[in-house]
Design a protein around this motif. Structure first.
Motif, PDB file in Angstrom:
ATOM      1  N   SER A  44      -3.627  13.224  -2.982  1.00 54.85           N
ATOM      2  CA  SER A  44      -4.187  11.995  -3.568  1.00 54.85           C
ATOM      3  C   SER A  44      -3.161  11.265  -4.426  1.00 54.85           C
ATOM      4  O   SER A  44      -3.436  10.857  -5.561  1.00 54.85           O
ATOM      5  N   VAL A  45      -1.974  11.058  -3.866  1.00 54.70           N
ATOM      6  CA  VAL A  45      -0.873  10.418  -4.592  1.00 54.70           C
ATOM      7  C   VAL A  45      -1.270   9.072  -5.209  1.00 54.70           C
ATOM      8  O   VAL A  45      -0.866   8.770  -6.341  1.00 54.70           O
ATOM      9  N   PRO A  46      -2.065   8.228  -4.518  1.00 55.43           N
ATOM     10  CA  PRO A  46      -2.415   6.940  -5.138  1.00 55.43           C
ATOM     11  C   PRO A  46      -3.109   7.061  -6.489  1.00 55.43           C
ATOM     12  O   PRO A  46      -2.972   6.173  -7.331  1.00 55.43           O
ATOM     13  N   TYR A  47      -3.841   8.146  -6.713  1.00 53.31           N
ATOM     14  CA  TYR A  47      -4.489   8.314  -8.016  1.00 53.31           C
ATOM     15  C   TYR A  47      -3.464   8.543  -9.125  1.00 53.31           C
ATOM     16  O   TYR A  47      -3.637   8.087 -10.260  1.00 53.31           O
ATOM     17  N   VAL A  48      -2.388   9.239  -8.813  1.00 53.99           N
ATOM     18  CA  VAL A  48      -1.335   9.441  -9.806  1.00 53.99           C
ATOM     19  C   VAL A  48      -0.598   8.132 -10.064  1.00 53.99           C
ATOM     20  O   VAL A  48      -0.270   7.795 -11.211  1.00 53.99           O
ATOM     21  N   GLU A  49      -0.346   7.365  -9.002  1.00 50.91           N
ATOM     22  CA  GLU A  49       0.287   6.055  -9.185  1.00 50.91           C
ATOM     23  C   GLU A  49      -0.594   5.141 -10.021  1.00 50.91           C
ATOM     24  O   GLU A  49      -0.092   4.358 -10.846  1.00 50.91           O
ATOM     25  N   LEU A  50      -1.912   5.237  -9.834  1.00 51.27           N
ATOM     26  CA  LEU A  50      -2.849   4.480 -10.670  1.00 51.27           C
ATOM     27  C   LEU A  50      -2.703   4.883 -12.130  1.00 51.27           C
ATOM     28  O   LEU A  50      -2.652   4.030 -13.025  1.00 51.27           O
ATOM     29  N   LEU A  76     -16.777  -8.222  -3.838  1.00 51.12           N
ATOM     30  CA  LEU A  76     -16.093  -9.055  -4.824  1.00 51.12           C
ATOM     31  C   LEU A  76     -15.343  -8.200  -5.841  1.00 51.12           C
ATOM     32  O   LEU A  76     -15.757  -7.091  -6.172  1.00 51.12           O
ATOM     33  N   GLY A  77     -14.216  -8.731  -6.332  1.00 50.76           N
ATOM     34  CA  GLY A  77     -13.470  -8.082  -7.397  1.00 50.76           C
ATOM     35  C   GLY A  77     -12.514  -7.001  -6.945  1.00 50.76           C
ATOM     36  O   GLY A  77     -11.809  -6.413  -7.764  1.00 50.76           O
ATOM     37  N   LEU A  78     -12.479  -6.720  -5.653  1.00 53.04           N
ATOM     38  CA  LEU A  78     -11.613  -5.674  -5.110  1.00 53.04           C
ATOM     39  C   LEU A  78     -10.696  -6.334  -4.084  1.00 53.04           C
ATOM     40  O   LEU A  78     -11.091  -6.580  -2.948  1.00 53.04           O
ATOM     41  N   GLY A  79      -9.459  -6.649  -4.518  1.00 50.80           N
ATOM     42  CA  GLY A  79      -8.561  -7.418  -3.671  1.00 50.80           C
ATOM     43  C   GLY A  79      -7.188  -6.805  -3.538  1.00 50.80           C
ATOM     44  O   GLY A  79      -6.979  -5.619  -3.802  1.00 50.80           O
ATOM     45  N   ARG A  80      -6.235  -7.639  -3.157  1.00 50.63           N
ATOM     46  CA  ARG A  80      -4.907  -7.129  -2.807  1.00 50.63           C
ATOM     47  C   ARG A  80      -4.148  -6.569  -4.002  1.00 50.63           C
ATOM     48  O   ARG A  80      -3.176  -5.839  -3.831  1.00 50.63           O
ATOM     49  N   ASN A  81      -4.573  -6.898  -5.214  1.00 49.00           N
ATOM     50  CA  ASN A  81      -3.888  -6.360  -6.385  1.00 49.00           C
ATOM     51  C   ASN A  81      -4.457  -5.021  -6.849  1.00 49.00           C
ATOM     52  O   ASN A  81      -3.979  -4.458  -7.832  1.00 49.00           O
ATOM     53  N   SER A  82      -5.448  -4.510  -6.150  1.00 45.97           N
ATOM     54  CA  SER A  82      -6.047  -3.235  -6.534  1.00 45.97           C
ATOM     55  C   SER A  82      -5.036  -2.105  -6.368  1.00 45.97           C
ATOM     56  O   SER A  82      -4.262  -2.065  -5.416  1.00 45.97           O
ATOM     57  N   ARG A  83      -5.065  -1.179  -7.320  1.00 46.06           N
ATOM     58  CA  ARG A  83      -4.200  -0.003  -7.239  1.00 46.06           C
ATOM     59  C   ARG A  83      -4.945   1.215  -6.711  1.00 46.06           C
ATOM     60  O   ARG A  83      -4.407   2.307  -6.673  1.00 46.06           O
ATOM     61  N   GLN A  84      -6.199   1.035  -6.334  1.00 44.04           N
ATOM     62  CA  GLN A  84      -6.988   2.162  -5.853  1.00 44.04           C
ATOM     63  C   GLN A  84      -6.655   2.452  -4.386  1.00 44.04           C
ATOM     64  O   GLN A  84      -6.847   1.616  -3.517  1.00 44.04           O
ATOM     65  N   GLY A  85      -6.183   3.652  -4.147  1.00 45.35           N
ATOM     66  CA  GLY A  85      -5.768   4.020  -2.801  1.00 45.35           C
ATOM     67  C   GLY A  85      -6.894   4.006  -1.790  1.00 45.35           C
ATOM     68  O   GLY A  85      -6.660   3.806  -0.586  1.00 45.35           O
ATOM     69  N   ARG A 118      -5.194  12.969   3.466  1.00 45.09           N
ATOM     70  CA  ARG A 118      -4.762  13.690   2.268  1.00 45.09           C
ATOM     71  C   ARG A 118      -4.792  12.800   1.034  1.00 45.09           C
ATOM     72  O   ARG A 118      -5.196  13.231  -0.054  1.00 45.09           O
ATOM     73  N   ASP A 119      -4.372  11.548   1.175  1.00 49.03           N
ATOM     74  CA  ASP A 119      -4.277  10.662   0.020  1.00 49.03           C
ATOM     75  C   ASP A 119      -5.575   9.922  -0.289  1.00 49.03           C
ATOM     76  O   ASP A 119      -5.703   9.333  -1.367  1.00 49.03           O
ATOM     77  N   ILE A 120      -6.527   9.912   0.650  1.00 49.22           N
ATOM     78  CA  ILE A 120      -7.785   9.182   0.435  1.00 49.22           C
ATOM     79  C   ILE A 120      -8.968  10.082   0.790  1.00 49.22           C
ATOM     80  O   ILE A 120      -9.929   9.663   1.428  1.00 49.22           O
ATOM     81  N   SER A 121      -8.899  11.324   0.334  1.00 51.88           N
ATOM     82  CA  SER A 121      -9.884  12.321   0.771  1.00 51.88           C
ATOM     83  C   SER A 121     -11.284  12.063   0.251  1.00 51.88           C
ATOM     84  O   SER A 121     -12.256  12.599   0.793  1.00 51.88           O
TER      85      SER A 121
END
Length: 420
Positions: free
Chosen positions: A188-194, A251-260, A300-303
């Motif tokens: 879940s690497v994106p969560y650490v990047e978040l 709404l509110g969830l767009g290209r700038n989201s950091r959520q993997g 693995r990253d979006i389990s």
């Protein structure tokens, strides 16, 4: 397969659990009072906020704005017993937070949470000199005799949960010398990047080079912080569009989201024939007439969206194989086994292994689904129920962990499509 005519609906979903939890930790260690705008108000995040209150941090949960007055030196309380309920995030993050304070603290939680291992985090804290006494070696309840943390180099195995690593990152500026974290394994690497991105937004420096993360000592700065909608929750609404051939805009969830987990829409559903459009402040998914199989999907990253894919896989035009999700076996439930059992109850053939499952397409039938008190099992199988009448749950209210109004919102989406 049932052919459908596309109708359009727009939804506004609750705030992200992951972002809310991290913002609570950051605000607690910040200098000043932070205001969290549109946070998620659900069992997990309320447990976290109540935990902060128990630790002596002033917390005001007022509707759409929560205010937290921080203390950069750690918990103001000198002794506290913190009850985390079923919240894995609170149970993993709060031991790191209380380690920075001075006093005796107990971290405890429900039987469900007590069954989940904590070993990698406890070993990392122990190597930093934190005195932690754990039940059965690596489980909560934990008793922590805190006297601040010197810092230095620490290794952590985040192959079972990224929360172990995020907890160390979040506490790092509060140590006397900062931390250099050597990551041995990671999911879940994106969560650490978040986590690292939010730390920077609260005013500290955090750098990463490969498997090494370096964070110096410093002080988080209080701020107003807007919590974006939860991408994991959005996966159920995107999946609903996918299996009905309709269109939904979140709404509110767009290209700038950091959520993997937004990748569930942009990568997985796109591969299944959906039309996906990501704008600055919204994401739109339109389902196809016939849902394609994406073949093998490495998740693995979006389990956290594994169950969503498994629930719509019976409607695809070929087998769907989901791989590299072994960490799902130690979540709120053994999610691989739970989804296999739920789909089997509906007449769908599922094969599983240690870190994979494969779903054969079929025509599901009505069934009573055993949720195992896991919110994501109930939410995912609710999506299957859009196309299959008679799906019932032994514990429909378990969705309150992250989205108390889930069933009503999903029903409202279907009504909007019918009106359209």
């Amino acid at each position: 397969m049932v052919e459908t005519t596309s109708h359009t609906a727009t939804v506004r979903l609750p705030g992200s659990k992951s972002v809310t939890a991290r913002a609570l930790f950051l605000a607690a260690l910040a200098d000043g009072t932070s205001r969290l705008i549109t946070p998620l108000e659900a069992a997990d995040t309320v447990a976290f906020a109540d935990g902060l209150s128990t630790l002596g941090f002033p917390v005001d949960r007022g509707g759409d704005v929560w205010s937290i007055t921080g203390n950069p030196t750690g918990p103001p309380a000198e002794t506290a017993v913190v009850w985390c309920h079923d919240s894995g995030t609170a149970a993993r993050f709060l031991p790191a937070l209380v380690s920075l304070g001075a006093g005796d603290f107990v971290i405890d939680a429900s039987e469900q949470m007590r069954a989940r291992p904590m070993g990698p985090l406890l070993r990392a804290l122990g190597s930093l000199g934190v005195r932690v006494h754990a039940a059965n070696g690596d489980r909560i309840p934990l008793r922590i005799d805190a006297d601040g943390v010197e810092g230095g180099v620490v290794q952590v195995d985040a192959g079972a949960s990224s929360q172990y690593l995020s907890a160390l990152c979040l506490m790092a500026p509060g140590t006397r010398n900062g931390l250099t974290i050597e990551v041995l394994d990671e999911v879940s690497v994106p969560y650490v990047e978040l986590t690292l991105a939010m730390m920077r937004e609260f005013g500290v420096t955090a750098t990463r080079q490969g498997s090494r993360i370096t964070i110096g000592p410093g002080t988080y700065q209080a701020r107003d912080y807007v919590i974006e909608p939860d991408a994991s929750t959005a996966s159920y609404f995107f999946a609903a569009a996918a299996v009905t051939g309709n269109t939904v805009t979140v709404l509110g969830l767009g290209r700038n989201s950091r959520q993997g987990d937004l990748r569930f829409a942009t990568e997985v559903l796109s591969a299944m024939g959906c039309e996906v459009t990501v704008d600055d402040d919204r994401t739109t998914v339109t389902g196809p007439t016939h849902l394609r199989s994406p073949g093998e999907v490495v998740m693995r990253d979006i389990s956290d969206t594994m169950m969503t894919l498994a629930a719509i896989a019976p409607y695809a035009d070929g087998p769907v194989r989901i791989t590299d999700v072994g960490n799902c076996r130690i979540k709120e439930s053994d999610r691989i086994d739970a989804m296999a059992s739920a789909l089997d109850a509906c007449g769908i053939t599922v094969h599983t292994g240690a870190d994979w499952l494969e779903i054969t397409p079929g025509r599901p039938h009505s069934a009573l689904v055993q949720t195992r008190a896991d919110h994501r099992i109930a939410m995912s199988m609710s999506v299957l129920g859009i196309r299959t009448a008679g799906i019932r749950f032994d514990d429909a209210d378990c969705v309150g962990k992250t989205f108390p109004g889930f069933h009503q919102e999903l029903a409202g989406l279907q009504e909007a499509w019918q009106r359209g």
